[in-house]
Design a protein around this motif. Structure first.
Motif, PDB file in Angstrom:
ATOM      1  N   GLY A 270       4.052   5.239  -7.152  1.00  0.00           N
ATOM      2  CA  GLY A 270       3.586   4.173  -6.109  1.00  0.00           C
ATOM      3  C   GLY A 270       4.341   4.665  -5.517  1.00  0.00           C
ATOM      4  N   ALA A 271       5.601   3.789  -5.373  1.00  0.00           N
ATOM      5  CA  ALA A 271       6.866   4.351  -4.793  1.00  0.00           C
ATOM      6  C   ALA A 271       8.055   5.359  -4.827  1.00  0.00           C
ATOM      7  CB  ALA A 271       7.707   2.833  -4.858  1.00  0.00           C
ATOM      8  N   LEU A 272       7.163   6.253  -6.015  1.00  0.00           N
ATOM      9  CA  LEU A 272       7.806   7.281  -6.277  1.00  0.00           C
ATOM     10  C   LEU A 272       7.122   8.122  -4.938  1.00  0.00           C
ATOM     11  CD1 LEU A 272       8.905   8.429  -9.784  1.00  0.00           C
ATOM     12  CD2 LEU A 272      10.290   8.452  -7.926  1.00  0.00           C
ATOM     13  N   GLY A 273       5.316   8.026  -5.124  1.00  0.00           N
ATOM     14  CA  GLY A 273       4.906   8.908  -4.576  1.00  0.00           C
ATOM     15  C   GLY A 273       4.949   9.299  -2.774  1.00  0.00           C
ATOM     16  N   MET A 274       4.943   7.742  -2.500  1.00  0.00           N
ATOM     17  CA  MET A 274       5.072   7.542  -1.147  1.00  0.00           C
ATOM     18  C   MET A 274       6.857   7.879  -0.581  1.00  0.00           C
ATOM     19  SD  MET A 274       4.190   6.585   1.825  1.00  0.00           S
ATOM     20  CE  MET A 274       2.466   6.322   1.095  1.00  0.00           C
ATOM     21  N   GLY A 275       7.727   6.948  -1.189  1.00  0.00           N
ATOM     22  CA  GLY A 275       8.547   8.034  -1.019  1.00  0.00           C
ATOM     23  C   GLY A 275       8.965   9.609  -0.653  1.00  0.00           C
ATOM     24  N   LEU A 276       8.027  10.535  -1.585  1.00  0.00           N
ATOM     25  CA  LEU A 276       8.172  11.874  -1.400  1.00  0.00           C
ATOM     26  C   LEU A 276       7.734  12.597  -0.553  1.00  0.00           C
ATOM     27  CD1 LEU A 276       7.689  12.352  -4.909  1.00  0.00           C
ATOM     28  CD2 LEU A 276       9.945  13.299  -4.185  1.00  0.00           C
ATOM     29  N   LEU A 277       6.403  11.472  -0.086  1.00  0.00           N
ATOM     30  CA  LEU A 277       5.604  12.007   1.446  1.00  0.00           C
ATOM     31  C   LEU A 277       6.772  11.636   2.831  1.00  0.00           C
ATOM     32  CD1 LEU A 277       3.038  12.875   3.380  1.00  0.00           C
ATOM     33  CD2 LEU A 277       2.580  10.409   2.765  1.00  0.00           C
ATOM     34  N   MET A 278       7.492  10.328   2.621  1.00  0.00           N
ATOM     35  CA  MET A 278       8.317   9.978   3.749  1.00  0.00           C
ATOM     36  C   MET A 278       9.005  10.746   3.618  1.00  0.00           C
ATOM     37  SD  MET A 278       7.220   7.486   5.341  1.00  0.00           S
ATOM     38  CE  MET A 278       6.202   5.834   5.099  1.00  0.00           C
ATOM     39  N   ALA A 308       8.317  -5.757  -9.712  1.00  0.00           N
ATOM     40  CA  ALA A 308       7.241  -4.644 -10.683  1.00  0.00           C
ATOM     41  C   ALA A 308       7.300  -5.075 -12.175  1.00  0.00           C
ATOM     42  CB  ALA A 308       7.810  -3.114 -10.544  1.00  0.00           C
ATOM     43  N   VAL A 309       8.313  -5.508 -12.707  1.00  0.00           N
ATOM     44  CA  VAL A 309       8.367  -6.381 -13.969  1.00  0.00           C
ATOM     45  C   VAL A 309       7.924  -7.476 -13.399  1.00  0.00           C
ATOM     46  CG1 VAL A 309       9.951  -6.923 -15.749  1.00  0.00           C
ATOM     47  CG2 VAL A 309      10.181  -4.315 -14.645  1.00  0.00           C
ATOM     48  N   TYR A 310       8.389  -8.830 -12.808  1.00  0.00           N
ATOM     49  CA  TYR A 310       8.005 -10.171 -13.439  1.00  0.00           C
ATOM     50  C   TYR A 310       6.877 -10.579 -12.388  1.00  0.00           C
ATOM     51  CZ  TYR A 310      12.403  -9.744 -16.427  1.00  0.00           C
ATOM     52  OH  TYR A 310      13.289  -9.345 -17.028  1.00  0.00           O
ATOM     53  N   MET A 311       6.605  -9.754 -11.644  1.00  0.00           N
ATOM     54  CA  MET A 311       6.094 -10.354 -10.879  1.00  0.00           C
ATOM     55  C   MET A 311       4.336  -9.899 -10.357  1.00  0.00           C
ATOM     56  SD  MET A 311       7.702 -12.753  -8.518  1.00  0.00           S
ATOM     57  CE  MET A 311       9.398 -13.401  -8.268  1.00  0.00           C
ATOM     58  N   ALA A 312       5.053  -8.336 -10.060  1.00  0.00           N
ATOM     59  CA  ALA A 312       3.042  -7.935 -10.015  1.00  0.00           C
ATOM     60  C   ALA A 312       2.983  -8.171 -11.764  1.00  0.00           C
ATOM     61  CB  ALA A 312       3.359  -6.163  -9.742  1.00  0.00           C
ATOM     62  N   THR A 313       3.145  -7.868 -12.903  1.00  0.00           N
ATOM     63  CA  THR A 313       2.511  -8.259 -14.017  1.00  0.00           C
ATOM     64  C   THR A 313       1.797  -9.509 -14.349  1.00  0.00           C
ATOM     65  OG1 THR A 313       4.277  -8.176 -15.235  1.00  0.00           O
ATOM     66  CG2 THR A 313       4.159  -5.783 -14.807  1.00  0.00           C
ATOM     67  N   TYR A 328      -4.087  -1.292  -8.639  1.00  0.00           N
ATOM     68  CA  TYR A 328      -3.239  -2.667  -8.112  1.00  0.00           C
ATOM     69  C   TYR A 328      -1.344  -2.055  -7.911  1.00  0.00           C
ATOM     70  CZ  TYR A 328      -0.972  -6.547  -8.581  1.00  0.00           C
ATOM     71  OH  TYR A 328      -0.249  -7.617  -8.700  1.00  0.00           O
ATOM     72  N   GLY A 329      -0.976  -1.359  -9.405  1.00  0.00           N
ATOM     73  CA  GLY A 329       0.241  -0.611  -9.323  1.00  0.00           C
ATOM     74  C   GLY A 329       0.341  -0.255  -8.430  1.00  0.00           C
ATOM     75  N   ILE A 330       0.269   0.687  -8.075  1.00  0.00           N
ATOM     76  CA  ILE A 330       0.098   2.255  -7.254  1.00  0.00           C
ATOM     77  C   ILE A 330       0.018   1.627  -6.204  1.00  0.00           C
ATOM     78  CG2 ILE A 330      -0.698   3.814  -5.885  1.00  0.00           C
ATOM     79  CD1 ILE A 330      -2.114   5.091  -8.914  1.00  0.00           C
ATOM     80  N   LEU A 331      -1.378   0.826  -5.373  1.00  0.00           N
ATOM     81  CA  LEU A 331      -0.771   0.661  -4.462  1.00  0.00           C
ATOM     82  C   LEU A 331       0.217  -0.670  -3.480  1.00  0.00           C
ATOM     83  CD1 LEU A 331      -4.475  -0.470  -3.372  1.00  0.00           C
ATOM     84  CD2 LEU A 331      -2.944   1.154  -2.660  1.00  0.00           C
ATOM     85  N   ILE A 332       0.824  -1.427  -4.726  1.00  0.00           N
ATOM     86  CA  ILE A 332       1.901  -2.116  -4.575  1.00  0.00           C
ATOM     87  C   ILE A 332       3.230  -1.279  -4.401  1.00  0.00           C
ATOM     88  CG2 ILE A 332       3.600  -3.657  -6.035  1.00  0.00           C
ATOM     89  CD1 ILE A 332       1.920  -5.178  -7.733  1.00  0.00           C
ATOM     90  N   ALA A 353       3.725  -6.755  -0.067  1.00  0.00           N
ATOM     91  CA  ALA A 353       3.406  -6.026  -0.742  1.00  0.00           C
ATOM     92  C   ALA A 353       2.279  -6.203  -2.111  1.00  0.00           C
ATOM     93  CB  ALA A 353       4.060  -4.823  -1.371  1.00  0.00           C
ATOM     94  N   ILE A 354       3.122  -7.174  -2.930  1.00  0.00           N
ATOM     95  CA  ILE A 354       2.605  -7.848  -3.761  1.00  0.00           C
ATOM     96  C   ILE A 354       1.272  -8.570  -3.264  1.00  0.00           C
ATOM     97  CG2 ILE A 354       2.475  -9.263  -6.412  1.00  0.00           C
ATOM     98  CD1 ILE A 354       5.504  -8.151  -6.821  1.00  0.00           C
ATOM     99  N   LEU A 355       2.081  -9.889  -2.697  1.00  0.00           N
ATOM    100  CA  LEU A 355       1.496 -10.813  -2.031  1.00  0.00           C
ATOM    101  C   LEU A 355       0.028 -10.261  -1.609  1.00  0.00           C
ATOM    102  CD1 LEU A 355       3.108 -13.241  -0.707  1.00  0.00           C
ATOM    103  CD2 LEU A 355       2.577 -13.936  -2.465  1.00  0.00           C
ATOM    104  N   LEU A 356       0.361  -8.912  -0.716  1.00  0.00           N
ATOM    105  CA  LEU A 356      -1.237  -8.151  -0.130  1.00  0.00           C
ATOM    106  C   LEU A 356      -2.132  -7.851  -1.682  1.00  0.00           C
ATOM    107  CD1 LEU A 356      -2.674  -7.159   2.340  1.00  0.00           C
ATOM    108  CD2 LEU A 356      -1.245  -4.889   2.121  1.00  0.00           C
TER     109      LEU A 356
END
Length: 380
Positions: A270-278, A308-313, A328-332, A353-356
């Protein structure tokens, strides 16, 4: 043995009957519970909740130890001093350990009070939360704020919803969010490096204790190199700076099955995809704009890897369905990059992002399940 000798005093009718939850927590932490089931079919598994929590703590140790060393390294760098690895580590340990101790003492104290008052077992979830809170805070945070944050996340983040397993948001992130909005001057700016005076030394010229995310907001080309960010040789929260240390923890969590590799990979995608779009939408006439930041930088910057490793999981507040974990992960990852680029007041977007997505995780699972039911009904 000592535990067996003391046990009768904490059972019903004993002198310390009210403190049975506290005694039970200690006993089951030290030894595998001897309880057996009396009805129904159960699966015997050596991985109970306490062992799962302990596995996460072991996975956090690389970030903790590196964080201790980096606290000392950043301190001595600020004064232009070259010291040994041991000196860096010892200085950092002296600053970090009190934060860890306060986090555990206050948080577990609240857990024990609620367990005694309600007469139920002590929840094991704070074993991890108590370690996460110090690692996502600046080393200069006052200890009383650490204690206040521990109380806030334990009472308002868990206990009012029923305790461990009932919370819908990550308690450690709630603690950080609470401190960020309640005491912003202690969570932003030049607060990331311990600048305790060194006799005979002064700060190097034009020194700044701000994180690389501040440079990213004004001029991404002024950020440290990707290699330096990967290893974590920069200012930031105690345990968040080293992507390498987070990867070591990720390998353990994935190998033991405690952490979901799908969520971790999805966050990165998700981060890579949005970064490339930016990058594709970035203004061509302003090459220093944050939108020009290489997409892979977002995986190394700030606390993304740690989140990503400790909070999102977190198995309680994350999505539970297999397809839901990907969404869930992609949107984060997507929201992290969006918040970083378009919110100058808060360039580190992974926390929000994770809290949302914690809030939307139940909805994601509901949609996935309902769609699965509809698909099965059509095939029938």
């Amino acid at each position: 043995m000592l535990v067996d000798t003391a046990k009768p005093h904490f059972h019903k009718g004993g002198r310390f009957e009210k403190f049975h939850p506290a005694f039970d927590a200690l006993e089951t932490f030290l030894f595998v519970p001897g309880h057996t089931t009396h009805n129904g079919v159960h699966i015997r598994d050596a991985m109970d909740l306490k062992r799962a929590m302990f596995t996460v703590i072991v996975a956090l140790t690389p970030t903790l130890f590196f964080g201790m060393w980096n606290v000392g390294y950043q301190h001595y760098q600020a004064y232009g001093m070259q010291v040994s690895f041991v000196d860096n580590f010892l200085f950092g340990a002296q600053r970090v350990l009190p934060i860890v101790i306060v986090s555990y003492a206050v948080g577990l104290g609240v857990e024990f009070i609620f367990a005694i008052l309600r007469g139920h077992q002590v929840s094991e979830g704070y074993l991890v939360t108590g370690m996460l809170i110090p690692l996502i805070l600046p080393v200069t945070i006052p200890l009383w704020m650490v204690g206040l944050a521990a109380i806030f996340c334990t009472v308002l983040g868990k206990e009012i919803f029923g305790g461990t397993g009932m919370n819908f948001m990550n308690p450690a992130l709630l603690a950080r969010a609470f401190l960020f909005f309640a005491f912003p001057s202690y969570m932003t700016g030049d607060v990331w490096v311990d600048l305790t005076p060194e006799p005979g030394h002064t700060l190097v010229d034009a020194y700044s204790g701000a994180t690389s995310l501040v440079a990213f907001d004004t001029n991404w080309e002024a950020m440290p190199s990707a290699w330096r960010q990967f290893w974590g040789f920069e200012a930031g929260s105690i345990g968040e700076t080293s992507t390498f240390a987070c990867l070591l923890g990720a390998l353990l969590l994935i190998g033991t099955g405690v952490g979901s590799w799908k969520i971790i990979v999805a966050c990165c995608l998700g981060a890579l995809g949005m970064g490339l779009l930016m990058n594709g939408l970035a203004p061509a006439d302003v090459t220093t704009h944050a939108m020009h930041t290489p997409a892979y930088y977002h995986l190394l910057m700030g606390g993304f890897a740690f989140g990503a490793v400790y909070m999102a999981t977190d198995p309680v507040s994350a999505a539970q369905t297999e397809r839901g974990k990907w969404i869930y992960g992609i949107l984060i990852g997507v929201f992290t990059v969006v918040l970083r680029v378009f919110n100058p007041a808060y360039p580190e977007g992974v926390m929000l992002a994770i809290l949302l997505m914690n809030v939307f995780a139940p909805l994601i699972d509901h949609v996935v399940v309902e769609q699965h039911i509809k698909n099965r009904a059509k095939r029938a």
